[in-house]
Write a protein that holds these residues in place. Structure first.
Motif, short mmCIF file in Angstrom:
data_model
loop_
_atom_site.label_atom_id
_atom_site.label_comp_id
_atom_site.label_asym_id
_atom_site.label_seq_id
_atom_site.Cartn_x
_atom_site.Cartn_y
_atom_site.Cartn_z
N VAL A 27 -27.75 -3.41 -29.54
CA VAL A 27 -27.26 -4.77 -29.35
C VAL A 27 -28.44 -5.72 -29.11
N THR A 28 -28.33 -6.93 -29.63
CA THR A 28 -29.40 -7.91 -29.42
C THR A 28 -29.22 -8.61 -28.08
N GLY A 29 -30.27 -9.25 -27.61
CA GLY A 29 -30.20 -9.99 -26.35
C GLY A 29 -29.13 -11.07 -26.37
N PRO A 30 -29.10 -11.90 -27.41
CA PRO A 30 -28.07 -12.94 -27.46
C PRO A 30 -26.65 -12.37 -27.50
N GLN A 31 -26.44 -11.28 -28.24
CA GLN A 31 -25.12 -10.67 -28.28
C GLN A 31 -24.72 -10.19 -26.88
N LEU A 32 -25.64 -9.52 -26.21
CA LEU A 32 -25.36 -8.98 -24.89
C LEU A 32 -25.05 -10.08 -23.89
N SER A 33 -25.81 -11.15 -23.95
CA SER A 33 -25.59 -12.27 -23.04
C SER A 33 -24.20 -12.87 -23.26
N TYR A 34 -23.83 -13.10 -24.51
CA TYR A 34 -22.53 -13.67 -24.82
C TYR A 34 -21.41 -12.70 -24.43
N LEU A 35 -21.63 -11.41 -24.69
CA LEU A 35 -20.64 -10.41 -24.32
C LEU A 35 -20.40 -10.40 -22.81
N GLN A 36 -21.46 -10.53 -22.05
CA GLN A 36 -21.33 -10.53 -20.59
C GLN A 36 -20.50 -11.73 -20.14
N THR A 37 -20.71 -12.87 -20.76
CA THR A 37 -19.93 -14.06 -20.43
C THR A 37 -18.46 -13.85 -20.78
N LEU A 38 -18.20 -13.38 -21.99
CA LEU A 38 -16.82 -13.14 -22.41
C LEU A 38 -16.15 -12.08 -21.55
N ALA A 39 -16.86 -11.01 -21.26
CA ALA A 39 -16.29 -9.92 -20.46
C ALA A 39 -15.94 -10.40 -19.06
N ARG A 40 -16.79 -11.21 -18.48
CA ARG A 40 -16.51 -11.76 -17.15
C ARG A 40 -15.24 -12.59 -17.19
N GLU A 41 -15.09 -13.43 -18.21
CA GLU A 41 -13.89 -14.26 -18.33
C GLU A 41 -12.64 -13.43 -18.58
N ALA A 42 -12.80 -12.30 -19.26
CA ALA A 42 -11.66 -11.45 -19.60
C ALA A 42 -11.39 -10.38 -18.55
N GLY A 43 -12.24 -10.31 -17.53
CA GLY A 43 -12.07 -9.30 -16.51
C GLY A 43 -12.38 -7.90 -17.01
N ARG A 44 -13.34 -7.80 -17.90
CA ARG A 44 -13.70 -6.51 -18.51
C ARG A 44 -15.15 -6.17 -18.21
N GLU A 45 -15.48 -4.92 -18.43
CA GLU A 45 -16.86 -4.44 -18.31
C GLU A 45 -17.46 -4.32 -19.71
#
Length: 70
Positions: A27-45
């Motif tokens: 995974v790229t840095g930008p993908q991981l950063s965006y995923l972390q934001t989305l996961a936090r909003e969705a209540g996911r890991e």
């Protein structure tokens, strides 16, 4: 009108992440950063060891869940 107009390929044509030649790369840095934001909003890991392709699929899933999808 030129010949190129009638034979042009859409610039935004999407390719299935499983068909990406670099899909198995980490995974790229930008993908991981965006995923972390989305996961936090969705209540996911965010799972560890994601590939670019798997990260893209998870981004699509979480965008739908959070309403951020286009």
């Amino acid at each position: 009108m030129s010949d190129n107009d009638s034979q042009s390929t859409p610039q935004n044509a999407e390719k299935d992440p499983q068909d990406w030649t670099t899909g198995d790369e980490p995974v790229t840095g930008p993908q991981l950063s965006y995923l972390q934001t989305l996961a936090r909003e969705a209540g996911r890991e965010v799972p560890e060891g994601l590939t670019k392709a798997k990260a893209s699929e998870l981004i699509d899933e979480l965008q739908q869940k959070t309403g951020r999808g286009a």
